[in-house]
Write an enzyme that holds these catalytic residues in place. Sequence first.
Site, PDB file in Angstrom:
ATOM      1  N   PRO A  86       5.184   9.971  -0.731  1.00  0.00           N
ATOM      2  CG  PRO A  86       3.847   8.079  -0.988  1.00  0.00           C
ATOM      3  CD  PRO A  86       5.224   8.511  -0.586  1.00  0.00           C
ATOM      4  CB  ILE A 103      -1.307   7.287   7.115  1.00  0.00           C
ATOM      5  CG1 ILE A 103      -0.358   7.016   8.299  1.00  0.00           C
ATOM      6  CG2 ILE A 103      -2.630   7.844   7.599  1.00  0.00           C
ATOM      7  CD1 ILE A 103       0.204   8.249   8.916  1.00  0.00           C
ATOM      8  CG  ASP A 142       4.948   7.782   3.724  1.00  0.00           C
ATOM      9  OD1 ASP A 142       4.355   7.448   2.691  1.00  0.00           O
ATOM     10  OD2 ASP A 142       6.132   7.457   3.973  1.00  0.00           O
ATOM     11  CG  HIS A 143      -1.645   8.061   0.473  1.00  0.00           C
ATOM     12  ND1 HIS A 143      -2.485   7.489   1.402  1.00  0.00           N
ATOM     13  CD2 HIS A 143      -2.441   8.318  -0.608  1.00  0.00           C
ATOM     14  CE1 HIS A 143      -3.711   7.410   0.936  1.00  0.00           C
ATOM     15  NE2 HIS A 143      -3.709   7.902  -0.296  1.00  0.00           N
ATOM     16  NE  ARG A 144       6.378   5.686   1.212  1.00  0.00           N
ATOM     17  CZ  ARG A 144       7.697   5.795   1.390  1.00  0.00           C
ATOM     18  NH1 ARG A 144       8.521   5.096   0.617  1.00  0.00           N
ATOM     19  NH2 ARG A 144       8.181   6.578   2.326  1.00  0.00           N
TER      20      ARG A 144
END
Length: 535
Positions: free
Chosen positions: A331, A511, A507-509
């Site tokens: 993501p 950060i 990577d929004h998972r």
Amino acid sequence: MLERVLTPDLGTDLAEVIELLVQVGQQVSVDTPLVTLESAKASMEVPSPLAGTIRTIHVKIGSKVGEGVLLFELETNTAVPESMLTQTTPSHSPLVYTPVDEPVPAPPTQALTPVFAPDIGSDSADVIELLVSVGQEINLDTPIVTLESAKASMEVPSPVAGRVEKMHVAVGAKVSQGTLLLSVLTASANVAKLVDISTTGELPSTPAPAPAPAPAPAPAPAPTPELQVNQKPAYCGPAVRRLARELGVDLTKIQGSAAKGRIIKEDIHQFVKQQLTTPQTIHPAPVMTQSAFPELPAIDFSKWGDIELQPLTKIQKLSAKNLHRAWLHIPHVTQFDEADITDLEAFRVSQKDSLKTQGINLTLLAFLVKACAHVLQDYPKFNASLSLDGESIILKKYIHIGVAVDTPNGLVVPVIRDANQKSISQIAKALAELSSKAREKKLSPQEMQGATFSISSLGGIGGTAFTPIVNWPEVAILGVSKSTLKPIWQDERFEPRLMLPLALSYDHRVIDGADGARFITRLSQILTDIRRVLL
């Protein structure tokens, strides 16, 4: 005198004896292959450490050995009957060494040296160019062949000097680590000639044990105790494991039909056939949703005009696959900012000429690498990876920065190792060397592996902004566009300042948005005043 030949360091706990290359009574020279061992990682030949006569063989085909296991007893400094000098090794060895015909060799001057494929950083590579020919004199490090793997193209240098006697590969051949590439006639103290046993028509004196009969097909798909998942490690060679990966077969579900339960390719084919012919439980067809990917229709573009079909290079194919995978699984969030590099550019220009006399081209990219390495120490999440199960973050204690380089064959990413421990001039020198190697197809696999963070700079080409795709298994990448002069309000007036556009994808998972903003803001501050890296 009897000497013992023991198993060397195999790089693994155990290996299987799959081929005996000598027999009792045979005379061998130094480095004559004695036995072929196969571990879970690779197949390898064990060479003789001494010259002499084989007196006892302590292993057989199918034996499992570890480091230090007794393989042979070798009699040295003993006269050998002339009849033994003509004996050959078993015919299942494609290439073996045999001593010269004379019972007492004359003082040697030359030897035939095999040249093998080095570690290529992947399972296999294609031979795309032969750089030498039979009869050609070559020196140490002369490029002999160009290989193209899924990651890069590379030239293999010769480890010896001499005359090329035989080419063992052709353009289009697939090779892996340890594949015989060519034979070179070199100066040596041990003369041997390479013999192709397949042309002698002789059979091995000791036949290999017959394989165990294949098990009868199971009448029903009901699971049995010996087919349970993870009951025991799969017992097979690298080629069988590769076939299983390609077909998506779980090796722990297969009972091997060869000696001692060894899994062979026929077992995999039989297992696949059984699965295809076994009635499966019928599930309702999935309901099509808006998130499903519809198939793209085939289009005949030639009906509107002339076209040309241009195949992608291997690097381009791999890049497309990796980018698609990263875009689907990660993501992405992209954070944008600008850095005022007016003072930084003035300093770079002032130092450029003095460093050029030392052979160093001081570019803005060197400052970017140094600045990113400095900020990564303050924000270690950006220097991490997410575990495959998604349950933990792998924090790395080293900082290796990958830098995207545009080449005629596609994009490659060489790595600046330990960037946080290098000066800006050292980074600039390393960048120049790696970029040159990338464009000349001379990058080694090791020089493109292990990056923890990447930079993609398009400043030399143009553009105002873009959204770079995270290079998995990394969790962040910095995109840099072309700097421009802008009027910036300072001290109650507008002043012309050189502004550098930055785009940070992550990577929004791993950060969140707040950390993404802090990282790019801190990076902008460092670039505005590079002296901050000294604090």
